[in-house]
Design a protein around this motif. Structure first.
Motif, mmCIF file in Angstrom:
data_model
loop_
_atom_site.group_PDB
_atom_site.id
_atom_site.type_symbol
_atom_site.label_atom_id
_atom_site.label_comp_id
_atom_site.label_asym_id
_atom_site.label_seq_id
_atom_site.Cartn_x
_atom_site.Cartn_y
_atom_site.Cartn_z
ATOM 1 N N SER A 37 0.855 -1.192 0.000
ATOM 2 C CA SER A 37 0.000 0.000 0.000
ATOM 3 C C SER A 37 0.890 1.241 0.000
ATOM 4 O O SER A 37 2.104 1.127 0.143
ATOM 5 C CB SER A 37 -0.881 0.020 1.262
ATOM 6 O OG SER A 37 -0.060 0.118 2.409
ATOM 7 N N PHE A 38 0.264 2.392 -0.166
ATOM 8 C CA PHE A 38 0.981 3.648 0.110
ATOM 9 C C PHE A 38 0.007 4.622 0.733
ATOM 10 O O PHE A 38 -1.223 4.441 0.641
ATOM 11 C CB PHE A 38 1.659 4.212 -1.150
ATOM 12 C CG PHE A 38 0.725 4.741 -2.204
ATOM 13 C CD1 PHE A 38 0.259 6.049 -2.169
ATOM 14 C CD2 PHE A 38 0.311 3.917 -3.252
ATOM 15 C CE1 PHE A 38 -0.598 6.533 -3.148
ATOM 16 C CE2 PHE A 38 -0.545 4.388 -4.237
ATOM 17 C CZ PHE A 38 -1.006 5.699 -4.182
ATOM 18 N N GLU A 39 0.576 5.626 1.381
ATOM 19 C CA GLU A 39 -0.277 6.624 2.032
ATOM 20 C C GLU A 39 0.050 7.992 1.468
ATOM 21 O O GLU A 39 1.220 8.293 1.193
ATOM 22 C CB GLU A 39 -0.010 6.646 3.532
ATOM 23 C CG GLU A 39 -0.587 5.454 4.258
ATOM 24 C CD GLU A 39 -0.138 5.465 5.705
ATOM 25 O OE1 GLU A 39 -0.942 5.871 6.560
ATOM 26 O OE2 GLU A 39 1.017 5.088 5.954
ATOM 27 N N TYR A 40 -0.993 8.824 1.331
ATOM 28 C CA TYR A 40 -0.731 10.199 0.910
ATOM 29 C C TYR A 40 -1.629 11.174 1.651
ATOM 30 O O TYR A 40 -2.726 10.812 2.098
ATOM 31 C CB TYR A 40 -0.889 10.358 -0.610
ATOM 32 C CG TYR A 40 -2.299 10.301 -1.130
ATOM 33 C CD1 TYR A 40 -2.908 9.080 -1.436
ATOM 34 C CD2 TYR A 40 -3.048 11.467 -1.323
ATOM 35 C CE1 TYR A 40 -4.210 9.028 -1.914
ATOM 36 C CE2 TYR A 40 -4.356 11.421 -1.808
ATOM 37 C CZ TYR A 40 -4.928 10.190 -2.093
ATOM 38 O OH TYR A 40 -6.212 10.144 -2.563
ATOM 39 N N ILE A 41 -1.091 12.390 1.793
ATOM 40 C CA ILE A 41 -1.865 13.458 2.426
ATOM 41 C C ILE A 41 -2.518 14.258 1.314
ATOM 42 O O ILE A 41 -1.812 14.796 0.445
ATOM 43 C CB ILE A 41 -0.937 14.383 3.251
ATOM 44 C CG1 ILE A 41 -0.230 13.580 4.334
ATOM 45 C CG2 ILE A 41 -1.716 15.535 3.857
ATOM 46 C CD1 ILE A 41 0.848 14.354 5.047
ATOM 47 N N PRO A 42 -3.854 14.335 1.291
ATOM 48 C CA PRO A 42 -4.519 15.105 0.227
ATOM 49 C C PRO A 42 -4.182 16.595 0.323
ATOM 50 O O PRO A 42 -4.072 17.141 1.420
ATOM 51 C CB PRO A 42 -6.005 14.867 0.476
ATOM 52 C CG PRO A 42 -6.085 13.739 1.440
ATOM 53 C CD PRO A 42 -4.820 13.719 2.215
ATOM 54 N N ILE A 43 -3.995 17.203 -0.827
ATOM 55 C CA ILE A 43 -3.623 18.621 -0.889
ATOM 56 C C ILE A 43 -4.755 19.397 -1.557
ATOM 57 O O ILE A 43 -5.359 18.938 -2.516
ATOM 58 C CB ILE A 43 -2.352 18.814 -1.761
ATOM 59 C CG1 ILE A 43 -1.196 17.940 -1.295
ATOM 60 C CG2 ILE A 43 -1.962 20.282 -1.880
ATOM 61 C CD1 ILE A 43 -0.566 18.328 -0.012
ATOM 62 N N SER A 79 -0.328 25.325 -2.006
ATOM 63 C CA SER A 79 -0.776 23.982 -1.615
ATOM 64 C C SER A 79 -1.009 23.933 -0.105
ATOM 65 O O SER A 79 -0.132 24.313 0.667
ATOM 66 C CB SER A 79 0.290 22.956 -1.994
ATOM 67 O OG SER A 79 0.524 23.014 -3.358
ATOM 68 N N LEU A 80 -2.179 23.489 0.282
ATOM 69 C CA LEU A 80 -2.479 23.351 1.704
ATOM 70 C C LEU A 80 -2.916 21.917 1.976
ATOM 71 O O LEU A 80 -3.581 21.302 1.132
ATOM 72 C CB LEU A 80 -3.634 24.272 2.104
ATOM 73 C CG LEU A 80 -3.412 25.785 2.063
ATOM 74 C CD1 LEU A 80 -4.697 26.491 2.479
ATOM 75 C CD2 LEU A 80 -2.282 26.166 3.017
ATOM 76 N N VAL A 81 -2.569 21.405 3.156
ATOM 77 C CA VAL A 81 -3.023 20.063 3.532
ATOM 78 C C VAL A 81 -4.540 20.128 3.724
ATOM 79 O O VAL A 81 -5.030 20.979 4.456
ATOM 80 C CB VAL A 81 -2.324 19.638 4.837
ATOM 81 C CG1 VAL A 81 -2.927 18.372 5.389
ATOM 82 C CG2 VAL A 81 -0.835 19.473 4.597
ATOM 83 N N SER A 82 -5.290 19.290 3.008
ATOM 84 C CA SER A 82 -6.746 19.399 3.114
ATOM 85 C C SER A 82 -7.329 18.438 4.147
ATOM 86 O O SER A 82 -8.487 18.521 4.487
ATOM 87 C CB SER A 82 -7.408 19.186 1.757
ATOM 88 O OG SER A 82 -7.306 17.846 1.383
ATOM 89 N N SER A 83 -6.528 17.493 4.616
ATOM 90 C CA SER A 83 -7.016 16.591 5.651
ATOM 91 C C SER A 83 -5.808 16.103 6.441
ATOM 92 O O SER A 83 -4.783 15.747 5.854
ATOM 93 C CB SER A 83 -7.734 15.409 4.993
ATOM 94 O OG SER A 83 -7.696 14.295 5.839
ATOM 95 N N SER A 84 -5.936 16.115 7.756
ATOM 96 C CA SER A 84 -4.774 15.700 8.558
ATOM 97 C C SER A 84 -4.638 14.179 8.572
ATOM 98 O O SER A 84 -3.596 13.635 8.927
ATOM 99 C CB SER A 84 -4.885 16.242 9.979
ATOM 100 O OG SER A 84 -6.151 15.896 10.465
ATOM 101 N N THR A 85 -5.694 13.472 8.131
ATOM 102 C CA THR A 85 -5.611 12.009 8.092
ATOM 103 C C THR A 85 -5.157 11.563 6.704
ATOM 104 O O THR A 85 -5.792 11.897 5.708
ATOM 105 C CB THR A 85 -7.002 11.379 8.351
ATOM 106 O OG1 THR A 85 -7.732 12.225 9.193
ATOM 107 C CG2 THR A 85 -6.911 9.987 8.901
ATOM 108 N N PRO A 86 -4.052 10.823 6.635
ATOM 109 C CA PRO A 86 -3.614 10.363 5.311
ATOM 110 C C PRO A 86 -4.580 9.356 4.708
ATOM 111 O O PRO A 86 -5.272 8.639 5.432
ATOM 112 C CB PRO A 86 -2.263 9.709 5.588
ATOM 113 C CG PRO A 86 -1.971 9.865 7.024
ATOM 114 C CD PRO A 86 -3.190 10.358 7.723
#
Ligand SMILES: Cc1cc2nc3c(=O)[nH]c(=O)nc-3n(C[C@H](O)[C@H](O)[C@H](O)COP(=O)(O)OP(=O)(O)OC[C@H]3O[C@@H](n4cnc5c(N)ncnc54)[C@H](O)[C@@H]3O)c2cc1C
Length: 404
Positions: free
Chosen positions: A182-188, A196-203
Motif C-alpha cells: 500500500s501507500f499513504e498520501y496526504i490530500p492537498i 498547496s495546503l493540507v486538506s485533511s490531517s488524516t492520510p
C-alpha cells in the motif's frame, strides 16, 4: 467487474508527465484494463521541470539516452507544432571565456574576438576566447514549463489518467512476500493563489493489488520515500529577463545558448549559462549542495542576492539587451543528482521490489532526457525490457536495494 490494473506515477515534473504520455502511447496499453493515477504534492512542473533553461543536445549524457531523447523531442515537435506550443527551436551553442580583471574601468579595452556576427547582443569587450560547441543540428531548446504542461494535456486526452494533488508520505512493502502492499498520501488542496495546503490531517491509504505498479518520479525527493536511494538535491538559481529589444511578446535577439566562464579576479571564476529563448533571456547559476531540500509541498526559497549576481555578470557580457532589460522572474529549484562515482544517472527501471519502478536522478539533462525516459519506462512496464536503447547501467538495482 474486475478492478482495473492501476499505474501510480508519483511526481508531476517533466519525468512523471512524459512517463504518463508514453505509457498511453505504448501499443500494449489498453485503457479498458489499465488506468493511470498521477500524484503531485504541489503543482505540475513546479520544481526544476518548470524552472530549467530547456536546452536539448544530441550529445547530452548518458550518451545513448541523450541521443534517443533528442530525436524524440524532434518527433514530438513535428507532430504537435512544438515551435508554437512549447517554443521548440534549434540553435547553436558556444562556450565563451571572459576576463573582468583587465580594463574593468577602461572603455578602450577590447579583445576583439571576432564573435559570430549575428551574436551581436554580446559585447566582445571582456571576451578572451570562444568556441562553437555545437551547430544548430545538434542543439535545440524548449520552454520546459510549456512542454511539461502540453505533454501532460496530450496524455490526459487518453481519458484514462487522473491527477490527484497529494503528498505521498510512505510506500509499504509486505515484509514476508516483499511485494508492494500500500501507500499513504496526504490530500492537498489548492488555494485561489495556487498555494498547496493540507486538506485533511488524516492520510489516505491506498491498498495495492499484485498487478498495480508504482513509478517514482519525484526527482531529488526520492530518498524521502526510499531512504537507501543515493540521490540528493543541488539548489540552483535562475532569472528570466525581458530583453531591451523585446517586441510583441518576442525576445527578438538571435538564438544562442552560451556556456560562460567569467574570471572575476585572480582566484574566482563564475560560470553562468545564458540562453536566448523565444520570449525571454534565461540565465542560470552554479549549484549549491549545502542547502537542505524543502518539503515538496512548498516553493523553493529564492535568495535575491544570487539573482542579482546573475543579472550583474550577464549584464557585463550583454550591457544593452540584458543590462537595459528587465528581470521578470527570480527563481530557485533543485537538480536531482545521483551520488555514485561510477554513474552520472539517471536511474531508470524496476527496483528490487516487484512493480516498484523509478525514473529519477536526471541531473542537468532531465529536460533533454525526459522523452527517452518516459518511452523506456513504458517498455519496461509493458514489454518487461527496454527495447529502444540499452540502459542496463542505469538499473536502480545496481546502486541500492529498497528491501534492506
Ligand atoms: C537551473 C537549472 C537549469 C536546468 N537546465 C536544464 C536544461 O537546460 N536542459 C536539461 O535537459 N535539463 C536542465 N535542468 C535539469 C532538469 O530541470 C531536471 O533534471 C528535471 O527537471 C528533473 O525532472 P523531474 O521530473 O525528475 O523532477 P522535478 O522537476 O523536481 O519534479 C519532481 C516532482 O515530484 C513532486 N513530488 C516530490 N515528492 C513528492 C511526493 N512525496 N508526493 C507527490 N509528489 C512529489 C514535486 O512536487 C515535483 O513536482 C536544469 C536544472 C536546473 C536546476
Amino acid at each position: 467487474m474486475s478492478k482495473k490494473e492501476t499505474i501510480y506515477i508519483i511526481g508531476g515534473g517533466i519525468i512523471g508527465c512524459t512517463t504518463a504520455y508514453y505509457l498511453t502511447k505504448h501499443p500494449k496499453f489498453d485503457k479498458t484494463k489499465t488506468q493511470i493515477i498521477i500524484l503531485e504534492s504541489n503543482d505540475i512542473a513546479c520544481a526544476a521541470s518548470g524552472k530549467a533553461g530547456g536546452l536539448l543536445a544530441s550529445w547530452a549524457f548518458p550518451t545513448k539516452l541523450g541521443e534517443l531523447s533528442f530525436r524524440l523531442h524532434q518527433s514530438l515537435a513535428i507532430e504537435y507544432q512544438g515551435d508554437i506550443n512549447w517554443d521548440y527551436r534549434h540553435l547553436p551553442t558556444i562556450t565563451l571565456d571572459a576576463d573582468l580583471t583587465t580594463g574593468k574601468d577602461n572603455n578602450e579595452v577590447s579583445y576583439d574576438m571576432n564573435l559570430p556576427p549575428n551574436l551581436n547582443w554580446i559585447d566582445p569587450k571582456y571576451v578572451t576566447n570562444w568556441t562553437k560547441l555545437s551547430e544548430k543540428d545538434s542543439t535545440a531548446q524548449v520552454h520546459p514549463y510549456k512542454f511539461t504542461k502540453f505533454i501532460l494535456q496530450k496524455a490526459m486526452e487518453s481519458h484514462c489518467i487522473t491527477l490527484i494533488y497529494g503528498k505521498v508520505i510512505n510506500i509499504n512493502i509486505n515484509d514476508e512476500t516483499e511485494h508492494l502492499q500500500s501507500f499513504e498520501y496526504i490530500p492537498i488542496m489548492k488555494t485561489t493563489h495556487n498555494k498547496s495546503l493540507v486538506s485533511s490531517s488524516t492520510p489516505n491509504e491506498v491498498n495495492l493489488t499484485l498487478e498495480d505498479k508504482i513509478i517514482l518520479c519525484t526527482g531529488p525527493w526520492v530518498p524521502k520515500l526510499l531512504p537507501q536511494c543515493p540521490i540528493s538535491g543541488m539548489k540552483a538559481h535562475s532569472i528570466t529577463i525581458e530583453s531591451k529589444d523585446h517586441m510583441g511578446g518576442n525576445c527578438n535577439i538571435e538564438p544562442y545558448a552560451l556556456f560562460n566562464e567569467i574570471k572575476l579576479n585572480d582566484v574566482d571564476l563564475y560560470t553562468p549559462e545564458i540562453y536566448a529563448r523565444k520570449h525571454d533571456i534565461y540565465v542560470c547559476g552554479e549549484g549549491d549542495n549545502m542547502t537542505e531540500l524543502p518539503d515538496p509541498m512548498k516553493d523553493v526559497e529564492v535568495n535575491p542576492g544570487e539573482c542579482d549576481k546573475l543579472y550583474k555578470y550577464a549584464s557585463m557580457l550583454s550591457p544593452i539587451q540584458i543590462g537595459q532589460g528587465q528581470i521578470i522572474r527570480r527563481q530557485a529549484c533543485f537538480l536531482p543528482v545521483l551520488n555514485v562515482a561510477t554513474c552520472s544517472g539517471p536511474l531508470i527501471g524496476e527496483t528490487d521490489i516487484n512493480n516498484l519502478f523509478m525514473a529519477s536522478g536526471h541531473s542537468c539533462w532531465g529536460i533533454n532526457n525526459s522523452c527517452a525516459t518516459g518511452k523506456l519506462i513504458s517498455e519496461l512496464v509493458f514489454d518487461g525490457e527496454a527495447t529502444s536503447c540499452n540502459i542496463d547501467n542505469l538499473n536502480p538495482q545496481l546502486y541500492f536495494q529498497v528491501s534492506c
